[in-house]
Write a protein that holds these residues in place. Structure first.
Motif, mmCIF file in Angstrom:
data_model
loop_
_atom_site.group_PDB
_atom_site.id
_atom_site.type_symbol
_atom_site.label_atom_id
_atom_site.label_comp_id
_atom_site.label_asym_id
_atom_site.label_seq_id
_atom_site.Cartn_x
_atom_site.Cartn_y
_atom_site.Cartn_z
ATOM 1 N N SER A 223 14.438 39.641 12.523
ATOM 2 C CA SER A 223 13.636 38.514 11.834
ATOM 3 C C SER A 223 12.221 38.473 12.731
ATOM 4 C CB SER A 223 14.471 37.349 11.618
ATOM 5 O OG SER A 223 14.929 36.808 12.981
ATOM 6 N N PRO A 224 11.625 39.554 12.612
ATOM 7 C CA PRO A 224 10.395 39.554 13.531
ATOM 8 C C PRO A 224 9.389 38.255 13.328
ATOM 9 C CG PRO A 224 10.179 41.102 12.197
ATOM 10 C CD PRO A 224 11.521 40.753 11.843
ATOM 11 N N ALA A 225 8.542 38.029 14.142
ATOM 12 C CA ALA A 225 7.228 37.468 14.149
ATOM 13 C C ALA A 225 6.264 38.486 13.433
ATOM 14 C CB ALA A 225 6.393 36.905 15.291
ATOM 15 N N ASP A 226 5.172 38.145 12.689
ATOM 16 C CA ASP A 226 3.966 38.626 12.016
ATOM 17 C C ASP A 226 3.597 39.529 13.287
ATOM 18 O OD1 ASP A 226 5.190 37.999 9.581
ATOM 19 O OD2 ASP A 226 3.245 36.600 9.098
ATOM 20 N N ILE A 227 3.366 40.712 13.132
ATOM 21 C CA ILE A 227 2.411 41.486 14.208
ATOM 22 C C ILE A 227 1.380 41.249 14.335
ATOM 23 C CG2 ILE A 227 1.864 43.408 12.706
ATOM 24 C CD1 ILE A 227 3.292 43.805 16.456
#
Length: 132
Positions: free
Chosen positions: A58-62
């Motif tokens: 569930s990554p942060a937006d790059i």
């Protein structure tokens, strides 16, 4: 050239918690300050920023993690973030197979550790034709 690892999940510049954002920038500034021992790169020098975000599922937006990292190095590595003329940003999931052959050693070590982290590299920018 400067390269280092931020050994934790990055914070988005869109966070609503401004205190957390300032704490994140201070944390990154401290890491950059530890690794950068050369004089401040003065305005007029075009720089290239490379980021590799090793993330969970569930990554942060790059694109939202670039600005806080870039801002944290102002006054430590370079005079002004306007000097960043080129940005390469990459996101890789830690659950995927990441081939470490050919990676900088500190990035390969971060992959092997298996925790969320961001690899940061600052170097002189090249001519446009080198990138295209």
């Amino acid at each position: 050239m400067l390269e280092f690892i931020i050994p934790r999940r990055p914070l988005s510049h869109q966070t609503r918690n401004r205190a957390n954002l300032q704490a994140w920038k201070a944390y990154v500034e401290g890491i950059a300050n530890f690794h950068w021992t050369d004089p401040l790169i003065l305005d007029g020098t075009d720089l290239r920023l490379t980021l590799v975000y090793l993330c969970d599922d569930s990554p942060a937006d790059i694109d939202n993690i670039i600005k806080p990292i870039q801002d944290a190095m102002v006054g430590v590595v370079y005079e002004d973030d306007i000097q960043i003329s080129d940005v390469d940003s990459h996101r890789r999931y830690l659950t995927d197979t990441i081939v470490i052959t050919g990676l900088p050693q500190i990035l390969a070590d971060a992959v092997a550790a298996g925790d969320e982290a961001v690899y940061v590299k600052v170097e002189n920018a090249d001519e446009l034709g080198v990138y295209l």
